[in-house]
Scaffold this active site. Structure first.
Site, PDB file in Angstrom:
ATOM      1  N   ARG A   1     -24.497  79.846 -46.451  1.00 19.54           N
ATOM      2  CA  ARG A   1     -24.622  79.632 -45.008  1.00 19.54           C
ATOM      3  C   ARG A   1     -24.174  78.242 -44.573  1.00 19.54           C
ATOM      4  O   ARG A   1     -23.880  78.033 -43.407  1.00 19.54           O
ATOM      5  CB  ARG A   1     -26.086  79.799 -44.582  1.00 19.54           C
ATOM      6  CG  ARG A   1     -26.670  81.169 -44.850  1.00 19.54           C
ATOM      7  CD  ARG A   1     -28.112  81.240 -44.414  1.00 19.54           C
ATOM      8  NE  ARG A   1     -28.939  80.248 -45.109  1.00 19.54           N
ATOM      9  CZ  ARG A   1     -30.214  80.014 -44.846  1.00 19.54           C
ATOM     10  NH1 ARG A   1     -30.811  80.683 -43.869  1.00 19.54           N
ATOM     11  NH2 ARG A   1     -30.897  79.129 -45.518  1.00 19.54           N
TER      12      ARG A   1
ATOM     13  N   LEU B   1     -30.968  86.102 -60.018  1.00 23.27           N
ATOM     14  CA  LEU B   1     -31.795  85.034 -60.563  1.00 23.27           C
ATOM     15  C   LEU B   1     -33.222  85.157 -60.049  1.00 23.27           C
ATOM     16  O   LEU B   1     -33.446  85.340 -58.845  1.00 23.27           O
ATOM     17  CB  LEU B   1     -31.230  83.663 -60.175  1.00 23.27           C
ATOM     18  CG  LEU B   1     -30.199  83.038 -61.111  1.00 23.27           C
ATOM     19  CD1 LEU B   1     -29.018  83.973 -61.331  1.00 23.27           C
ATOM     20  CD2 LEU B   1     -29.721  81.690 -60.576  1.00 23.27           C
TER      21      LEU B   1
ATOM     22  N   LYS C   1     -42.525  82.390 -61.120  1.00 29.89           N
ATOM     23  CA  LYS C   1     -43.534  82.680 -60.102  1.00 29.89           C
ATOM     24  C   LYS C   1     -43.547  84.161 -59.698  1.00 29.89           C
ATOM     25  O   LYS C   1     -44.448  84.603 -58.982  1.00 29.89           O
ATOM     26  CB  LYS C   1     -43.313  81.786 -58.883  1.00 29.89           C
ATOM     27  CG  LYS C   1     -43.572  80.314 -59.195  1.00 29.89           C
ATOM     28  CD  LYS C   1     -43.206  79.411 -58.051  1.00 29.89           C
ATOM     29  CE  LYS C   1     -43.485  77.954 -58.408  1.00 29.89           C
ATOM     30  NZ  LYS C   1     -42.688  77.475 -59.569  1.00 29.89           N
TER      31      LYS C   1
END
Length: 281
Positions: free
Chosen positions: A47, A134, A138
């Protein structure tokens, strides 16, 4: 140390598409591919036009082999156009800051979950042969929103293999821990503390541990996984963990550590794979 073992024929004359390609991982991956392999073309999808401008200047000598696409993985149409004639896709785009996720949950869902679905659909439509997403430690037994969105994304990529039919399209996931020295990690914070005369470091809990991997090792592990993937795997490296308290003292044992207590959504100890998942594997 995770060494690169990828055969050059996997990349040679192939078109590689990297979402979030202007990030730390994307930049390092691009350099490795251009310096050590012979890709036909690398498409950087992100972006941030300024980061693309910086990266294009940094890799000026390879300008004939790199294309920069402004786009957001939330935009399915842009992804569908960008992934035409692509052979390999590495999905690195994500919103990643745990504490920001707790206060902006809908935005993280839109990018990490809906955006991942868009990536998968674009790869199915355009028959991208190899797709690796990826992930993060967590995502294992998550207790925060960020981890939950990444676990959902992992599940989407693994189960995408059920939707491909007879097409030769394979989806896999790579999961690893904190990239040592990356933006937002503890190392830049420590370096800033060392520049401060007071040398006071705020630590949530002195028992806290984290898995760590270098940027070079992360790139090598992803590329090695690319070679052996068959679709449906979650690749997890054996990497060390360390106590944050020990790391701080390693930098400077005179730093004053002030404990501030564990924050919302944090764990004392992360894990790479849950106990139940390891039984299944």
């Amino acid at each position: 140390m995770i060494k690169l073992t990828l055969s050059k024929k996997i990349i040679k004359n192939k078109t590689i598409f990297i979402t979030g390609g202007t990030g730390s991982f994307g930049r390092e991956l691009t350099k490795v591919l251009l310096n050590s392999f012979q890709p036909k073309k690398i498409i950087i999808f992100s972006r941030d036009e300024f980061k693309q401008f910086e990266m294009s200047n940094e890799l000026k000598k390879y300008e004939k082999k790199i294309r920069f696409f402004i786009g957001d993985i939330r935009d399915a149409n842009r992804l569908n156009i960008g992934t035409r004639n692509v052979d390999i896709l590495i999905h690195a785009a994500a919103l990643k800051h745990l504490h920001i996720a707790e206060y902006n949950p809908f935005e993280f869902v839109k990018t990490n979950i809906n955006g991942s679905e868009n990536v998968i659909n674009a790869c199915l439509i355009n028959k991208v042969k190899k797709v690796i997403a990826l992930s993060t430690d967590k995502a294992s037994s998550p207790i925060n929103l960020y981890g939950a969105t990444k676990l959902t994304a992992d599940k989407l990529f693994v189960t995408a293999n059920y939707y491909k039919g007879i097409d030769n399209v394979d989806f896999s996931v790579v999961r690893y821990g904190n990239v040592f020295g990356s933006r937002g990690s503890v190392v830049p914070l420590l370096l800033n503390t060392l520049r401060n005369k007071k040398k006071i470091f705020k630590l949530t809990d002195d028992k806290m541990t984290r898995f760590t991997i270098t940027l070079e090792e992360a790139v090598n592990f992803v590329l090695n996984s690319l070679e052996i993937m068959k679709g449906g795997e979650i690749f997890i490296p054996k990497i060390p963990s360390y106590r944050l308290n020990d790391l701080i003292k390693l930098f400077d044992n005179k730093i004053k550590i002030v404990k501030i207590g564990i924050r919302k959504g944090e764990k004392i100890h992360e894990e790479m794979i849950s106990e139940l998942d390891s039984d299944v594997c």
